[in-house]
Design a protein around this motif. Structure first.
Motif, PDB file in Angstrom:
ATOM      1  N   ALA A  64       0.477  -5.159   5.982  1.00 45.78           N
ATOM      2  CA  ALA A  64      -0.698  -5.350   5.131  1.00 45.78           C
ATOM      3  C   ALA A  64      -0.366  -5.000   3.677  1.00 45.78           C
ATOM      4  CB  ALA A  64      -1.848  -4.478   5.629  1.00 45.78           C
ATOM      5  N   ASP A  65      -0.912  -5.772   2.748  1.00 48.46           N
ATOM      6  CA  ASP A  65      -0.726  -5.522   1.312  1.00 48.46           C
ATOM      7  C   ASP A  65      -1.779  -4.507   0.878  1.00 48.46           C
ATOM      8  OD1 ASP A  65      -0.333  -5.510  -1.396  1.00 48.46           O
ATOM      9  OD2 ASP A  65      -0.359  -7.683  -1.637  1.00 48.46           O
ATOM     10  N   TRP A  66      -1.456  -3.236   1.074  1.00 50.45           N
ATOM     11  CA  TRP A  66      -2.442  -2.181   0.862  1.00 50.45           C
ATOM     12  C   TRP A  66      -2.865  -2.050  -0.598  1.00 50.45           C
ATOM     13  CZ3 TRP A  66      -0.927   2.120  -2.109  1.00 50.45           C
ATOM     14  CH2 TRP A  66       0.451   2.208  -2.390  1.00 50.45           C
ATOM     15  N   GLN A  67      -1.959  -2.346  -1.518  1.00 51.14           N
ATOM     16  CA  GLN A  67      -2.315  -2.230  -2.928  1.00 51.14           C
ATOM     17  C   GLN A  67      -3.310  -3.312  -3.350  1.00 51.14           C
ATOM     18  OE1 GLN A  67       1.866  -2.196  -4.118  1.00 51.14           O
ATOM     19  NE2 GLN A  67       1.510  -0.231  -5.149  1.00 51.14           N
ATOM     20  N   THR A  68      -3.093  -4.526  -2.867  1.00 51.89           N
ATOM     21  CA  THR A  68      -4.051  -5.598  -3.165  1.00 51.89           C
ATOM     22  C   THR A  68      -5.431  -5.278  -2.589  1.00 51.89           C
ATOM     23  OG1 THR A  68      -2.288  -7.247  -3.186  1.00 51.89           O
ATOM     24  CG2 THR A  68      -4.528  -8.061  -2.861  1.00 51.89           C
ATOM     25  N   LEU A  69      -5.453  -4.526  -1.497  1.00 55.40           N
ATOM     26  CA  LEU A  69      -6.723  -4.129  -0.893  1.00 55.40           C
ATOM     27  C   LEU A  69      -7.402  -2.989  -1.654  1.00 55.40           C
ATOM     28  CD1 LEU A  69      -5.660  -4.275   2.870  1.00 55.40           C
ATOM     29  CD2 LEU A  69      -7.203  -5.843   1.688  1.00 55.40           C
ATOM     30  N   GLY A  70      -6.762  -2.528  -2.734  1.00 54.44           N
ATOM     31  CA  GLY A  70      -7.375  -1.510  -3.582  1.00 54.44           C
ATOM     32  C   GLY A  70      -7.253  -0.092  -3.069  1.00 54.44           C
ATOM     33  N   LEU A  71      -6.244   0.170  -2.242  1.00 57.37           N
ATOM     34  CA  LEU A  71      -6.087   1.491  -1.642  1.00 57.37           C
ATOM     35  C   LEU A  71      -5.049   2.322  -2.380  1.00 57.37           C
ATOM     36  CD1 LEU A  71      -5.996   0.306   2.085  1.00 57.37           C
ATOM     37  CD2 LEU A  71      -7.938   1.373   0.905  1.00 57.37           C
ATOM     38  N   GLN A  72      -5.185   3.635  -2.265  1.00 58.62           N
ATOM     39  CA  GLN A  72      -4.196   4.550  -2.821  1.00 58.62           C
ATOM     40  C   GLN A  72      -3.132   4.934  -1.789  1.00 58.62           C
ATOM     41  OE1 GLN A  72      -6.028   7.927  -4.777  1.00 58.62           O
ATOM     42  NE2 GLN A  72      -7.759   6.682  -5.478  1.00 58.62           N
ATOM     43  N   ALA A  73      -3.458   4.780  -0.521  1.00 61.65           N
ATOM     44  CA  ALA A  73      -2.507   5.122   0.546  1.00 61.65           C
ATOM     45  C   ALA A  73      -2.870   4.336   1.797  1.00 61.65           C
ATOM     46  CB  ALA A  73      -2.521   6.617   0.832  1.00 61.65           C
ATOM     47  N   ALA A  74      -1.874   4.145   2.651  1.00 61.01           N
ATOM     48  CA  ALA A  74      -2.116   3.419   3.897  1.00 61.01           C
ATOM     49  C   ALA A  74      -1.156   3.910   4.975  1.00 61.01           C
ATOM     50  CB  ALA A  74      -1.933   1.917   3.690  1.00 61.01           C
ATOM     51  N   ILE A  75      -1.648   3.881   6.210  1.00 62.63           N
ATOM     52  CA  ILE A  75      -0.832   4.151   7.393  1.00 62.63           C
ATOM     53  C   ILE A  75      -0.779   2.861   8.196  1.00 62.63           C
ATOM     54  CG2 ILE A  75      -0.616   5.516   9.505  1.00 62.63           C
ATOM     55  CD1 ILE A  75      -2.277   7.687   8.116  1.00 62.63           C
ATOM     56  N   PHE A  76       0.421   2.487   8.662  1.00 55.21           N
ATOM     57  CA  PHE A  76       0.597   1.211   9.353  1.00 55.21           C
ATOM     58  C   PHE A  76       0.738   1.455  10.859  1.00 55.21           C
ATOM     59  CE2 PHE A  76       2.314   0.766   5.070  1.00 55.21           C
ATOM     60  CZ  PHE A  76       1.488  -0.251   4.588  1.00 55.21           C
ATOM     61  N   ALA A  77      -0.108   0.800  11.631  1.00 53.61           N
ATOM     62  CA  ALA A  77      -0.178   1.035  13.071  1.00 53.61           C
ATOM     63  C   ALA A  77       0.242  -0.219  13.822  1.00 53.61           C
ATOM     64  CB  ALA A  77      -1.599   1.418  13.467  1.00 53.61           C
ATOM     65  N   PRO A  78       1.450  -0.245  14.405  1.00 54.64           N
ATOM     66  CA  PRO A  78       1.864  -1.424  15.187  1.00 54.64           C
ATOM     67  C   PRO A  78       0.932  -1.716  16.359  1.00 54.64           C
ATOM     68  CG  PRO A  78       3.729   0.018  14.721  1.00 54.64           C
ATOM     69  CD  PRO A  78       2.504   0.769  14.319  1.00 54.64           C
ATOM     70  N   ARG A  79       0.388  -0.666  16.959  1.00 55.70           N
ATOM     71  CA  ARG A  79      -0.569  -0.820  18.066  1.00 55.70           C
ATOM     72  C   ARG A  79      -1.814  -0.040  17.684  1.00 55.70           C
ATOM     73  NH1 ARG A  79      -1.440  -2.527  23.094  1.00 55.70           N
ATOM     74  NH2 ARG A  79      -2.172  -1.116  24.719  1.00 55.70           N
TER      75      ARG A  79
END
Length: 359
Positions: A64-79
């Motif tokens: 996911a393009d977390w910056q385009t979504l306007g977020l300061q941080a993101a955690i990526f969950a394969p499941r």
């Protein structure tokens, strides 16, 4: 309690991006998330909700393009749902049961209470009960004589544990469950109407008065480790041998397990499932909501039954069943297709009959 993004990612075994020191206090759906929430958007279809909410961080799908979504941080969950299991475990404070024994509870002096146990108010614990270490017992629970509760067990408000019931480690019992009530076992002095129609498949030579004599339940209930039992579940004690629930099995709300039933390991029994007496269920069986299982039959390992399936005969291992009575899933689908075609078929037959009558 707050957690930083880096710590949450580490606990989930997941990767993160952005400000790992950003703190969050809870989790929320994307459109409802505030600045202190971790938005749960584990699928691209939830992306639009992020713009409606005010989250600064989110649990996202891989890539996911977390910056385009306007977020300061993101955690990526394969499941995603597996990550949610770990996340909710971190954020759940659990029930507020004070350590020690509440003064308004009644505990028989012969009961053995393990170290670190927490017992709420209005709990009654009978003679000879063994309560494991760090077990937690919420208010208005009753535990009858001779029962054994394993370590780290959690028994919530108003649950009832009958005499001689054995409960393993880390078991969770939700409010109102009744473990170890008498089995529903009755017999008539003469052959009953039920016995007669079972033998004849409906033919009755004579209808006569009959009365029921109780068969007492001498067995108990044995529950393995890591079992979860939903609200208002009823598990009846066995007639001679114990009714048994295997390790890791999960029972949803309003499930009823009859006397002498044997349920294997890691099964999933959903809401309003009923299992009649002396049925045997293998390991990793899934019974969806409102399934019914006949008495004295066997369901093999890894069987999956769709919602409201009624199983009247033995089911071989690995079979996927649906319908009333239960048939293989693919057979049920074909039967339903044929059923939907019946009105058109009836119209065709009627038209053919008119042609034949005129000829």
């Amino acid at each position: 309690m707050s957690h930083c993004i880096a710590d949450i990612a580490a606990a989930l075994g997941a990767e993160f991006a952005g400000n790992g020191a950003l703190m969050v206090r809870g989790a929320a759906e994307p459109q409802q998330a505030g600045p202190d929430d971790l938005a749960l958007a584990v699928n691209p279809k939830y992306a639009d909700g992020l713009a409606q909410g005010g989250a600064r961080a989110a649990l996202l799908w891989p890539g996911a393009d977390w910056q385009t979504l306007g977020l300061q941080a993101a955690i990526f969950a394969p499941r995603g749902r597996l990550a949610m299991a770990g996340l909710t475990r971190m954020l759940d404070p659990g029930p507020a049961i004070a350590p020690g024994i509440h003064p308004m509870s009644v505990i028989d002096p012969t009961a053995q209470i393990g170290a670190g146990a927490a017992i709420g108010p209005f709990v009654t614990i009978g003679a000879g009960v063994i309560l494991g270490t760090n077990a937690r017992i919420a208010s208005h629970v009753s535990i009858a004589e001779g029962a054994q509760i394993g370590p780290e067990a959690l028994i919530l408000q108003g649950a009832r544990v009958g005499a001689r019931v054995q409960i393993g480690a880390r078991v969770i019992i939700q409010p109102g469950a009744v473990i170890g009530a008498d089995g529903f076992s009755f017999v008539t002095p003469e052959k009953s109407g039920v016995e007669e129609i079972r033998e004849t498949l409906g033919q009755r030579d004579e209808i006569r008065a009959q009365s029921w004599t109780r068969i007492h339940s001498l067995g108990a209930v044995s529950i393995g480790d890591d079992v979860e039992i939903g609200a208002n579940v009823c598990i009846d004690r066995g007639t001679i041998r114990d009714t048994r629930i295997g390790n890791g099995t999960k029972l949803d709300n309003l499930v009823h397990i009859g006397h002498n039933v044997q349920v294997g390991d890691d099964c999933l029994l959903c809401g309003q499932v009923g299992v009649a007496g002396s049925a045997r269920i293998g390991n990793r069986v899934v019974l969806a909501g409102q399934c019914g299982v006949n008495d004295n039959i066997f369901i093999g390992d890894d069987v999956i039954c769709g919602g409201a399936t009624k199983v009247f005969t033995n089911a071989p291992a690995g079979r996927v069943l649906l319908g009333y009575p239960a048939v293989k899933l693919e057979t049920h689908v074909e039967m339903q297709k044929a059923l939907r075609r019946l009105p058109r078929l009836a119209a065709k037959v009627a038209a053919i009959e008119k042609v034949i009558q005129k000829s």
